[in-house]
Design an enzyme around this catalytic site. Sequence first.
Site, mmCIF file in Angstrom:
data_model
loop_
_atom_site.group_PDB
_atom_site.id
_atom_site.type_symbol
_atom_site.label_atom_id
_atom_site.label_comp_id
_atom_site.label_asym_id
_atom_site.label_seq_id
_atom_site.Cartn_x
_atom_site.Cartn_y
_atom_site.Cartn_z
ATOM 1 N N ASP A 92 -5.597 51.296 31.958
ATOM 2 C CA ASP A 92 -3.836 50.976 32.393
ATOM 3 C C ASP A 92 -4.113 51.287 33.979
ATOM 4 O OD1 ASP A 92 -1.473 50.381 31.973
ATOM 5 O OD2 ASP A 92 -1.057 52.126 30.861
ATOM 6 N N CYS A 137 15.866 84.532 32.408
ATOM 7 C CA CYS A 137 16.241 85.772 33.150
ATOM 8 C C CYS A 137 17.829 85.955 33.184
ATOM 9 C CB CYS A 137 15.721 85.890 34.618
ATOM 10 S SG CYS A 137 16.369 84.876 35.637
ATOM 11 N N GLU A 155 -15.051 46.848 25.448
ATOM 12 C CA GLU A 155 -14.683 47.658 26.477
ATOM 13 C C GLU A 155 -13.498 48.415 26.398
ATOM 14 O OE1 GLU A 155 -15.222 45.724 30.489
ATOM 15 O OE2 GLU A 155 -16.677 44.295 29.486
ATOM 16 N N ASP A 215 -18.531 69.638 45.929
ATOM 17 C CA ASP A 215 -17.672 68.961 46.834
ATOM 18 C C ASP A 215 -17.983 69.425 48.365
ATOM 19 O OD1 ASP A 215 -16.978 67.669 44.556
ATOM 20 O OD2 ASP A 215 -14.953 68.396 44.648
ATOM 21 N N LYS A 255 -4.765 45.347 21.385
ATOM 22 C CA LYS A 255 -3.587 46.437 21.594
ATOM 23 C C LYS A 255 -3.884 47.450 20.679
ATOM 24 C CE LYS A 255 -1.605 44.478 24.966
ATOM 25 N NZ LYS A 255 -1.229 45.402 26.336
ATOM 26 N N TYR A 307 -15.576 45.166 36.047
ATOM 27 C CA TYR A 307 -15.659 44.830 34.737
ATOM 28 C C TYR A 307 -16.005 43.241 34.649
ATOM 29 C CZ TYR A 307 -10.634 44.399 34.900
ATOM 30 O OH TYR A 307 -9.522 44.090 35.381
ATOM 31 N N ARG A 340 -4.375 41.607 42.079
ATOM 32 C CA ARG A 340 -4.492 40.345 41.351
ATOM 33 C C ARG A 340 -3.416 39.392 41.801
ATOM 34 N NH1 ARG A 340 -2.053 38.481 36.845
ATOM 35 N NH2 ARG A 340 -3.109 37.120 35.463
ATOM 36 N N LYS A 355 -9.759 49.120 27.680
ATOM 37 C CA LYS A 355 -8.701 48.439 28.609
ATOM 38 C C LYS A 355 -8.148 49.410 29.333
ATOM 39 C CE LYS A 355 -5.819 44.459 29.022
ATOM 40 N NZ LYS A 355 -4.873 45.163 29.744
ATOM 41 N N GLU A 390 -10.813 47.771 37.642
ATOM 42 C CA GLU A 390 -9.405 48.162 37.533
ATOM 43 C C GLU A 390 -9.360 49.448 38.162
ATOM 44 O OE1 GLU A 390 -7.630 46.390 35.252
ATOM 45 O OE2 GLU A 390 -5.879 47.458 34.619
ATOM 46 N N ASP A 397 -18.744 67.835 51.660
ATOM 47 C CA ASP A 397 -17.762 67.872 52.895
ATOM 48 C C ASP A 397 -18.733 68.193 53.982
ATOM 49 O OD1 ASP A 397 -15.758 67.004 51.394
ATOM 50 O OD2 ASP A 397 -15.038 69.156 51.069
ATOM 51 N N CYS A 457 16.288 78.060 38.691
ATOM 52 C CA CYS A 457 16.631 79.472 38.996
ATOM 53 C C CYS A 457 15.701 79.729 39.994
ATOM 54 C CB CYS A 457 15.924 80.105 37.638
ATOM 55 S SG CYS A 457 15.998 81.745 37.833
ATOM 56 N N LEU A 474 -5.517 38.274 30.023
ATOM 57 C CA LEU A 474 -6.209 38.012 28.534
ATOM 58 C C LEU A 474 -5.188 37.902 27.384
ATOM 59 C CD1 LEU A 474 -8.508 41.260 28.842
ATOM 60 C CD2 LEU A 474 -8.951 38.730 28.867
ATOM 61 N N CYS A 488 19.929 80.746 33.545
ATOM 62 C CA CYS A 488 18.517 80.699 33.371
ATOM 63 C C CYS A 488 18.119 81.123 31.957
ATOM 64 C CB CYS A 488 17.710 81.472 34.483
ATOM 65 S SG CYS A 488 16.044 81.600 34.154
ATOM 66 N N CYS A 535 12.182 86.128 38.146
ATOM 67 C CA CYS A 535 12.210 85.478 36.960
ATOM 68 C C CYS A 535 10.930 85.612 36.224
ATOM 69 C CB CYS A 535 13.087 84.137 37.135
ATOM 70 S SG CYS A 535 12.845 83.214 35.696
#
Length: 667
Positions: free
Chosen positions: A117, A412, A113, A32, A315, A227, A136, A115, A175, A36, A427, A82, A409, A432
């Site tokens: 979320d 502690c 595939e 990375d 599902k 997709y 959408r 699905k 997605e 950069d 706390c 769907l 707490c 602690c």
Amino acid sequence: MSITYNQIQALRDQLNDHNYRYYVLDDPLISDSEYDQLFRELQKLEADNPNLITEDSPTHRVGAEPLSSFGSWTHRMPMLSLANAMNEDELAAFDARVKKGLDTEKDLEYMAEPKLDGLAVELVYENGFFVNGSTRGDGITGEDITQNLKTILAIPLSLRKNGQKHPPLLEVRGEVFIPKDGFKKLNRNQEKEELSPFANPRNAAAGSLRQLDSKITATRPLSIYCYEAGMIEGVSFDTHEDFLSTLKEWGFPVNPEIQKVTNAETMVAFHRNLEAKRDSLPYEIDGTVFKVNAINQRNALGIRSRSPRWAIAGKFKAQQATTKVQDIIPSLGRTGAVTPVARLDPTNVGGVVVTNATLHNQDEIERKDVRIGDTVLIQRAGDVIPEVVKVILAKRPPDTQKYQLPKECPACGHEVFRPEGEVVARCQNLSCPAQVKGRIEHFVSKTALDIDGFGEKLVDQLVDKKLILTVDNIFKLNFDDLVNLDRMAEKSALNILTAIQDSKQTTFARFVYALGIRNVGAHLSKVLEKAFVGDIEKFMNAAAEKLETIDEVGPIVAETITTFLSNCTNTDVIESCLSLGLRLKKVEVPKSLLLQGKTFVFTGALTQFSRNEAKEMTEAHGGKVSGSVSKNTDFVVAGPGAGSKLKKATELDIPIISETEFLDMLK
Ligand code: I6G
């Protein structure tokens, strides 16, 4: 040295290639930080040669002006939904239906595939260039979120060359999601910034795409898997498989889990297999999708109401179950938050045995009225801690009592503190034991004391070996303490000691932020630094009334600070840091208020002073420096070779002055 278009384009191609290797091939060649570095090189070359900048440059992902609202976007082809298959039988019924529709008894090819979320979006490319992106919405019209989608590194701003002419029009659907590890980091950051955490990766992704300021979206770890096609002109595909592999050639990320299956048995096997590995995937999924592979078969099947007859979503099993609360235990997080946890009769939720569920906080317990002995509905989502959704009151035994979190707490015994208006009790004790690791990680972090090389693993070892009990112990570490740790070479031990030594020369703002006082973030620490002119003793003795007179410090923050400072363990830690050599730089009182309320942008090659000096001079006279030109800019100070910022300033009618004119303003 003059630079040619080809040279600068070669650097852009190089960056795009690295992006492609990272997001599409999952096979990065550079780290990375190397990426950069190349990116900054390109930024510099483009700043010096604004005439050679292209619209699809990787540097052009961020920087658009914030919007006042999103425009709407009507999809050329509706984005359908769907139909669902709720169990394995319904998957088999789908296969039977498709065969019947195509009047065949032979096995058919489906592309299977995961699905995701996340949120469905549409990306539009004209002649190979990304021109629009939208949500959408209701399937017919969505919101134009082009600026936000541009910030997602996984989305190509222009198509890669694949030996063929780019289609005049290409609409790609996919997605947008936040991977699980990115989500955890994002929520840790939210907590650090004292913002409420996101409930789940989907909400976080939705919130990120709905930002009117794309600079905020750019800070969110969004990604995408593509997709499906919308409208395409100039190319056609015989199969979905061909389409997906061409998507990859063009530079779109396509989910590597996608497979071809050929009948109900292999569909079910794919579905079961994916459900079993659901928790180990780096992103959240809520089912499978099966699509007829051959495009002519799809066309023959057509659509039914608002969903295609050629696709189905399988599902996964419910992620909810009912069980009994055996006990409620207060648990302490790394940041001192006291969270009530319900101990449950072990129960299977979607394939995982659950024994604990979070009750979040006292308010939530009261709202849901959860009691020991209750039967509750619990819910699991990915690898997020399961939560109690509600009590099944009909099953409540007669002798239950309302639950109240203890005032001490659990780690502690120190009194916990819940500022007015906040839901979480905390706390605030610096010693602690349950918080030591979190507090040290915060203390050494970049915005705090910035001790290089002091990572999580080192903190774990030092605390486990009892070499650090409170943050001030960092300044007592010696070479032997470090070199005897696991996998610690002599050179690394020396580097860490040097970094610790260097960190002792710091500022009031960094140190106060490093203490991790609730509600006192990086910005407020600077406000306090100004108010107390960097005098830590004065700060430690300040009464709540005095604190409240400071701009931006309200009664809640004032009370949090005084409660923190009334704990003598905390003040001992501060005194100890100072006696171990921590020094807070003197705070410069503004020399004048000549530039009060004015924002400056410095651009081009400055010849009379460095950029740092420009910032120091501006701030010393009460002004502010910004990196980009906007309607809030008061002056642009332009040196030789100034480019796009100058153009922007002219467009916005902002005064452009020379370095000499700037210096004259300070006289
Ligand atoms: O909502 C969806 C999620 C995933 C989809 C979808 C998909 O493919 C992996 N594909 C289509 C064709 C539609 N919705 C309408």
